[in-house]
Design a protein around this motif. Structure first.
Motif, mmCIF file in Angstrom:
data_model
loop_
_atom_site.group_PDB
_atom_site.id
_atom_site.type_symbol
_atom_site.label_atom_id
_atom_site.label_comp_id
_atom_site.label_asym_id
_atom_site.label_seq_id
_atom_site.Cartn_x
_atom_site.Cartn_y
_atom_site.Cartn_z
ATOM 1 N N VAL A 104 -13.120 -5.616 25.997
ATOM 2 C CA VAL A 104 -14.113 -6.266 25.137
ATOM 3 C C VAL A 104 -15.490 -5.714 25.509
ATOM 4 O O VAL A 104 -15.713 -5.279 26.638
ATOM 5 N N PHE A 105 -16.396 -5.751 24.571
ATOM 6 C CA PHE A 105 -17.747 -5.229 24.779
ATOM 7 C C PHE A 105 -18.745 -6.144 24.074
ATOM 8 O O PHE A 105 -18.403 -6.758 23.060
ATOM 9 N N PRO A 106 -19.968 -6.251 24.614
ATOM 10 C CA PRO A 106 -20.512 -5.652 25.843
ATOM 11 C C PRO A 106 -20.063 -6.418 27.081
ATOM 12 O O PRO A 106 -19.893 -7.626 27.052
ATOM 13 N N ARG A 107 -19.878 -5.695 28.165
ATOM 14 C CA ARG A 107 -19.287 -6.275 29.370
ATOM 15 C C ARG A 107 -19.971 -5.729 30.617
ATOM 16 O O ARG A 107 -20.377 -4.573 30.667
ATOM 17 N N ILE A 108 -20.068 -6.579 31.638
ATOM 18 C CA ILE A 108 -20.538 -6.144 32.955
ATOM 19 C C ILE A 108 -19.316 -5.958 33.843
ATOM 20 O O ILE A 108 -18.638 -6.929 34.189
ATOM 21 N N LEU A 109 -19.034 -4.714 34.171
ATOM 22 C CA LEU A 109 -17.872 -4.382 34.977
ATOM 23 C C LEU A 109 -18.205 -4.495 36.468
ATOM 24 O O LEU A 109 -19.246 -5.015 36.841
ATOM 25 N N GLY A 110 -17.318 -3.990 37.303
ATOM 26 C CA GLY A 110 -17.521 -4.021 38.747
ATOM 27 C C GLY A 110 -16.808 -5.188 39.395
ATOM 28 O O GLY A 110 -16.886 -6.319 38.910
ATOM 29 N N HIS A 111 -16.064 -4.908 40.474
ATOM 30 C CA HIS A 111 -15.368 -6.007 41.158
ATOM 31 C C HIS A 111 -15.209 -5.798 42.654
ATOM 32 O O HIS A 111 -14.874 -6.740 43.363
ATOM 33 N N GLU A 112 -15.446 -4.592 43.164
ATOM 34 C CA GLU A 112 -15.417 -4.374 44.608
ATOM 35 C C GLU A 112 -16.846 -4.500 45.135
ATOM 36 O O GLU A 112 -17.676 -3.623 44.879
ATOM 37 N N SER A 113 -17.123 -5.546 45.876
ATOM 38 C CA SER A 113 -18.532 -5.772 46.210
ATOM 39 C C SER A 113 -18.706 -6.679 47.422
ATOM 40 O O SER A 113 -17.762 -7.280 47.920
ATOM 41 N N VAL A 114 -19.960 -6.762 47.836
ATOM 42 C CA VAL A 114 -20.397 -7.680 48.882
ATOM 43 C C VAL A 114 -21.735 -8.248 48.446
ATOM 44 O O VAL A 114 -22.544 -7.560 47.810
#
Length: 390
Positions: free
Chosen positions: A71-81
């Motif tokens: 789906v769009f628009p989307r904020i991705l990213g999931h490996e984080s601190v």
């Protein structure tokens, strides 16, 4: 980073925050760096200031995916601190200034699955590729007021994000630096956990790994630490063998140069009957079939880690499975339970056993995130750390 870094932002608690984020606007197009509005956390949630993220291939897959669940628009990213900036009503497990690792797999700590050692699949908040928070709404809007979709409960390509407490694991900031801790949010935990928990690789065993990307190399790292005597890497890129040696790979098969033989035939001949453990880390149904056929009869186990395209089917001969006694297991997040097992992985890192440093090949700032994506697609990187500060 100490807590004073975040205390300065406490005045924003309960109010929306304007910050930068890399937004995926259209499939296949570069991420757009823009200002977004991040709402305050609701009950049971925390708002987190992201320190750094590492780029996972899943982010790029969904960036380029044209069909649902994209789906769009989307904020991705999931490996984080990150560090907790504010907490919602009823939150007692976390406080402002806590260092945390966001994890896409929920761990509520209350349901039957979360209280069992046999499962890491929360039944209170079942994992799915939802574009929303657990309550079915978004915490992100752009400067025009349009809602932005979330990505697997995290959305870390934003300077601030909101997460449910079930998707956050607290850790001691003195125990591990942020650019190593972020690796435990997905890929490295998935690979190491697959070897340790899903397969339970034994000393002296033979392991075959289909695909030597970051997850496949993490499987090799886990198998190495478990004392596997042979770790066979399989990849179309012959350069991966030299890279794989750093992670314990002892032998290599170039799957693009098999001639008339099937991969499974080559692996079976190399191992005198099949590998004890096979790991499919690419996300291709035909490789799952090859991995199953590469496993030894009776005790051979195939673990599926790769994410295939939606609707893909695996074709296995049921009589062959029955008569061979082989086992096939799915594996999400390496069977790791975030709130209890991530601290164990951090200890392994501190004890100089789990070697996280060799996974990080590049570092960039948020404004250069598309360069990190290009390097990943060109096969030039394993994990690129993306620092959020300008």
């Amino acid at each position: 980073m100490d807590k004073t870094t975040v205390v300065a932002s406490v005045g924003r608690a309960g109010k929306p925050i304007k910050c930068r984020a890399a937004v995926s606007r259209k499939p296949g197009e570069p991420l757009v760096l823009e200002e977004v509005i991040v709402a305050p956390p609701k009950s049971g949630e925390v708002r987190v200031k992201i320190i750094c993220s590492s780029l996972c291939h899943s982010d790029v897959t969904f960036m380029n995916l044209h069909d649902p669940p994209a789906v769009f628009p989307r904020i991705l990213g999931h490996e984080s601190v990150g560090v907790v900036e504010s907490v919602g009503d009823g939150v007692t497990e976390f406080g402002e200034g806590d260092m945390v690792i966001p994890v896409f797999i929920p761990d509520c700590g209350e349901c039957l699955d979360c209280t069992s050692k046999k499962s890491n699949l929360c039944s209170k908040f079942p994992f799915n590729i939802s574009p929303w928070m657990h309550d079915g709404t978004s915490r992100f809007t752009d400067i025009n007021g349009e809602s932005l979709y979330h990505f697997i409960n995290v959305s870390s390509f934003s300077e601030f994000t909101v997460l449910h407490t079930a998707n956050v694991t607290k850790f001691d900031p003195l125990s591990i630096p942020p650019d190593r801790a972020c690796l435990l949010s997905c890929g490295i935990s998935t690979g190491v956990g697959a070897a340790w928990k899903t397969a339970n690789v034994e000393p002296g065993s033979t392991v075959a790994i289909f695909g030597l990307g970051s997850i496949g190399l993490a499987v090799a790292e886990g198998a190495r630490l478990r004392g596997a005597s042979r770790i066979i890497g399989i990849d179309v890129n012959p350069e991966k063998f030299e890279i794989g040696k750093k992670f314990g790979v002892t032998e290599f098969v170039n799957s693009a140069s098999c001639g008339d033989k099937r991969l499974s035939q080559i692996i079976t001949e190399m191992t005198g009957g099949g590998a004890d453990y096979c790991f499919e880390c690419v996300g291709k149904s035909f490789l799952v079939e090859e991995a199953v056929d590469s496993c030894r009869k009776a005790w051979g186990k195939t673990v599926i880690l790769g994410v295939d395209k939606p609707g893909s089917q695996v074709k296995l001969n049921s009589n062959a499975i029955l008569n061979s006694g082989k086992t096939v297991a799915g594996c999400i997040f390496g069977s790791i339970k975030p709130k209890s097992d991530i601290p164990m992985l951090i200890k392994e890192y501190n004890d100089k056993k789990l070697e996280l440093d060799k996974f990080v090949t590049h570092e960039v700032r948020l404004q250069d995130i598309n360069k990190a994506i290009d390097m990943l697609l060109e096969g030039k990187s394993l994990r690129t750390v993306i620092w959020m500060d300008a």
